[in-house]
Design an enzyme around this catalytic site. Structure first.
Site, short mmCIF file in Angstrom:
data_model
loop_
_atom_site.label_atom_id
_atom_site.label_comp_id
_atom_site.label_asym_id
_atom_site.label_seq_id
_atom_site.Cartn_x
_atom_site.Cartn_y
_atom_site.Cartn_z
N ASP A 82 -26.89 -32.59 -12.92
CA ASP A 82 -27.36 -33.53 -11.90
C ASP A 82 -27.28 -32.92 -10.50
O ASP A 82 -28.06 -33.29 -9.61
CB ASP A 82 -26.53 -34.82 -11.96
CG ASP A 82 -25.03 -34.57 -11.89
OD1 ASP A 82 -24.55 -33.70 -12.66
OD2 ASP A 82 -24.34 -35.22 -11.09
N GLY A 135 23.99 3.46 -16.58
CA GLY A 135 24.43 3.07 -15.25
C GLY A 135 23.53 3.70 -14.21
O GLY A 135 22.69 4.55 -14.52
N LEU A 136 23.71 3.31 -12.96
CA LEU A 136 22.89 3.83 -11.87
C LEU A 136 23.14 5.32 -11.64
O LEU A 136 24.18 5.85 -12.04
CB LEU A 136 23.19 3.06 -10.58
CG LEU A 136 22.78 1.58 -10.55
CD1 LEU A 136 23.40 0.90 -9.34
CD2 LEU A 136 21.26 1.45 -10.51
N GLY A 139 24.54 8.28 -9.86
CA GLY A 139 25.73 8.36 -9.02
C GLY A 139 26.86 7.48 -9.47
O GLY A 139 27.92 7.45 -8.84
N ASP A 184 -12.24 -26.92 -13.18
CA ASP A 184 -13.15 -27.90 -12.58
C ASP A 184 -14.57 -27.81 -13.13
O ASP A 184 -15.52 -28.26 -12.48
CB ASP A 184 -13.17 -27.76 -11.05
CG ASP A 184 -13.68 -29.03 -10.37
OD1 ASP A 184 -13.42 -30.12 -10.90
OD2 ASP A 184 -14.36 -28.92 -9.33
N LYS A 238 28.43 8.39 -14.72
CA LYS A 238 28.31 8.35 -16.19
C LYS A 238 28.26 9.75 -16.79
O LYS A 238 28.87 9.99 -17.84
CB LYS A 238 27.10 7.52 -16.62
CG LYS A 238 25.77 8.01 -16.11
CD LYS A 238 24.66 7.04 -16.46
CE LYS A 238 23.33 7.53 -15.91
NZ LYS A 238 23.35 7.68 -14.43
N SER A 263 18.71 4.67 -18.25
CA SER A 263 18.12 3.68 -19.17
C SER A 263 18.16 2.29 -18.55
O SER A 263 18.92 1.43 -18.98
CB SER A 263 18.84 3.69 -20.52
OG SER A 263 20.24 3.72 -20.41
N LYS A 286 -22.88 -30.42 -14.97
CA LYS A 286 -23.27 -30.72 -13.58
C LYS A 286 -24.75 -30.44 -13.34
O LYS A 286 -25.14 -29.99 -12.25
CB LYS A 286 -22.38 -29.96 -12.61
CG LYS A 286 -20.89 -30.21 -12.81
CD LYS A 286 -20.02 -29.52 -11.76
CE LYS A 286 -18.54 -29.75 -12.05
NZ LYS A 286 -17.66 -29.12 -11.06
#
Length: 608
Positions: free
Chosen positions: A147, A445-446, A448, A14, A451, A519, A145
């Site tokens: 003015d 993998g997560l 638990g 603006d 893996k 990972s 601006k």
């Protein structure tokens, strides 16, 4: 022929950027009759109570008109008796800073607007620094601006001084500060009677007269190769645009990075054979002998252009995800694209003061200086010398979105001082000695998911049938090699990078490497795949979170749920599932023996 000035308008939301350019076009009678009529009709239902809304000439998107802001970059071509212009009206909202940077990348001059009632604010400073980063040497500060403050000279002088202090050290060639009213037209095309104290030119006459020609233009020929043309077996031409200098049939050129020399046999400009060509022309060059040149290479007569695989760069970060060291991106310089890694963040650059701030990560719309390592040598120059070979963009390898843009400062000494030492005993010899094909089996993998247990059983099975292996387990590695790393995102990235490098060395030794790591980030696994190479086999242990949490052998999920472990994958930190793993197994559906048999059977396909 009239000279061409390419400029942008920028500043905060603006501040009146679109209104300024719209009013300039209207007052200078640079609109067609139908455009002028459409503007008057559109203004009747606009936001100015029926008065002409000049911003509608550039705010073309419906969303822009509804919100009263600029979202995209609006390009407009116009010409006066004295000069031709291309203007890019860029968005002021912080969310669209990337769009503003795109506009700045093409411009010779920037008009930065400030609201006279607000003065120089953060977004003003951000845009000024981006303009400087993009190589713009000429700035016009339009104090808009006026003015609304009764054309107060003292307030104008305060804003002028604030801006000049802020831009000190930007290495600019010119700064012009002009008091304007975009809605009323003061000092847009002619001098205003409301600012008799202002002695300079109005905006349009100033733009018509300013000289933006760059001194010390590079005279040596330079052409990044965009395409190799092979219409038949007798012709091989290299196509691209001349970015510096000129070229003539018979001239000797250097091909980079191969550093071979050859003479120009012929030059085609479009489909016409020419004796010479000059900067800015798209051409096809045929050389007098066969050389090693492909897309991304550079043809030049300059002998001092650098070739390196590591450099320091200043980056404007555009991605919603933060930049952290170790992340891997596609790096584009000129016409060349290579995988690259952000090795370290040296510091962030404060938008307000320009001071260097220590940091280990960078967020959207921040400026940062960092070191980047490439997968192989690339031709480059500093941005100060050559904008084409000195500018770069970083592309996210997963989303293919532009993550950042910036400029190259200098090469790192280690890129030329540290040389890869070739050895007589190679990976092939070591593999033949062990009688096996080296692989990296990357279990992800997560916590638990099973893996590590599965990787352990797979290794036992491979050893039992005579293979040489090495298992790299996440927890074990953190007791030694990665003992200094925590679990913040930047530490996770570096953790995976180091493991991938170790796995690659193990493969060089001819060993089958099993890596068992959560990972969690897809980009990091892609980086690991890039480091290891074709030997990388991804094994996704896709056991659901609910099952992993039930097992919770180490009690980690319970602690994470209680807030005792921050940044725990699956709970307070995300896990991005692999898109296309070579092998996938859900251990909740099989016994350990069945899962092991399945994985080993699949792995044997890659060992044959």
């Amino acid at each position: 022929m009239k000279s061409l000035l390419k400029f942008i308008t920028c500043g905060s939301v603006d501040d009146g950027k679109s209104t300024l350019i719209g009013h300039m076009l209207y007052d200078a009678k640079l609109l067609f009759a139908d455009q002028e009529k459409a503007l008057e009709l559109d203004s009747k239902v606009g936001s100015r109570g029926g008065e002409i809304d000049y911003s509608l000439l550039l705010d073309g998107l419906m969303a822009e008109r509804e919100q009263g802001i600029t979202i995209d970059v609006a390009y407009r071509y116009f010409t006066t008796d004295n000069r031709s212009f291309i203007v890019a009206d860029t968005p002021g909202h912080e969310e669209y800073t990337r769009n503003m940077a795109v506009g700045a990348s093409f411009a010779d001059l920037a008009i930065i607007l400030v609201d006279a009632t607000k003065g120089v604010i953060t977004q003003t400073k951000r845009h000024a620094r981006i303009c400087s980063l993009m190589g713009i040497k000429h700035l016009v500060l339009a104090v808009n601006k006026m003015d609304l403050i009764g054309f107060d000279q003292n307030r104008f002088d305060e804003i002028k001084e604030d801006f000049k202090q802020m831009t000190y050290g930007f290495n600019l060639e010119s700064i012009q500060v002009i008091p304007v009213s975009a809605t009323e037209g003061d000092n847009i095309t002619k001098k205003s009677e409301n600012t008799l104290w202002y002695e300079g030119l109005p905006l349009l006459p100033y733009l018509e007269s300013i000289d933006v020609r760059k001194e010390n233009e590079q005279n040596s020929f330079l052409m990044p190769v965009q395409r190799v043309s092979r219409p038949n077996h007798t012709y091989r031409g290299f196509q691209g645009q001349i970015e510096a200098g000129n070229i003539t049939v018979g001239d000797e050129v250097i091909t980079l990075p191969s550093n071979e020399k050859a003479k120009v046999k012929s030059i085609l400009v479009t489909d016409k054979e020419m004796e010479s060509a000059v900067v800015g022309q798209p051409i096809t060059i045929q050389l007098d002998r066969e050389v090693d040149v492909s897309r991304g290479c550079v043809l030049t007569t300059e002998e001092n252009i650098q070739v390196t695989d590591m450099f320091t760069s200043t980056i404007l970060w555009m991605d919603d995800n933060p930049l952290v060291p170790g992340r891997n991106y596609l790096v584009k310089v000129g016409t060349k694209i290579l995988p690259g890694t952000v090795m370290s963040i040296k510091h962030k650059i404060d938008i307000n003061s320009g001071k260097h701030i220590p940091s280990d990560r960078t967020f959207k719309n921040e400026l940062v200086e960092c070191d980047i390592s490439l997968s192989e040598n690339m031709v480059f120059d500093t941005f100060e010398n050559n904008e084409v070979l000195g500018g770069l963009i970083l592309v996210d390898r997963v989303t293919n979105m532009t993550s950042g843009c910036g400029v190259i400062s200098h090469a790192l000494r280690r890129s030329t001082n540290v040389v890869w030492q070739e050895t007589d005993i190679t990976r092939v010899i070591r593999s033949q000695q062990k009688g096996q094909k080296p692989l990296t089996l990357w279990f992800t993998g997560l916590s638990g998911s099973g893996k590590s247990t599965l990787a352990n059983e797979v290794e036992k099975r491979l050893v039992s049938i005579g293979h040489h292996t090495m298992l790299l387990d996440g927890d074990n590695i953190r007791h030694g090699l990665n003992k200094n790393l925590g679990f913040k995102e930047s530490d996770r990235v570096e953790n995976i990078r180091r493991i991938a490098e170790v796995a690659k060395l193990m493969n060089d030794a001819g060993v089958i490497t099993l890596a068992s790591f959560i990972s969690p980030y897809e980009s990091d696994r892609k980086n690991a795949r890039e480091i290891v190479g074709k030997e990388y086999i991804e094994i996704f242990v896709s056991t659901p979170l609910e099952e992993c949490e039930k097992r919770d052998v180490k009690g980690l999920y319970k602690k994470a749920r209680n807030g005792e472990i921050p940044n725990f994958t699956g709970i307070s930190s995300p896990y991005e599932e692999p898109e296309n793993p070579e092998i996938e197994i859900d251990t909740s559906k099989y016994s350990l023996e069945e899962a092991t048999e399945y994985v080993v059977t699949r792995v044997m396909d890659y060992l044959d």
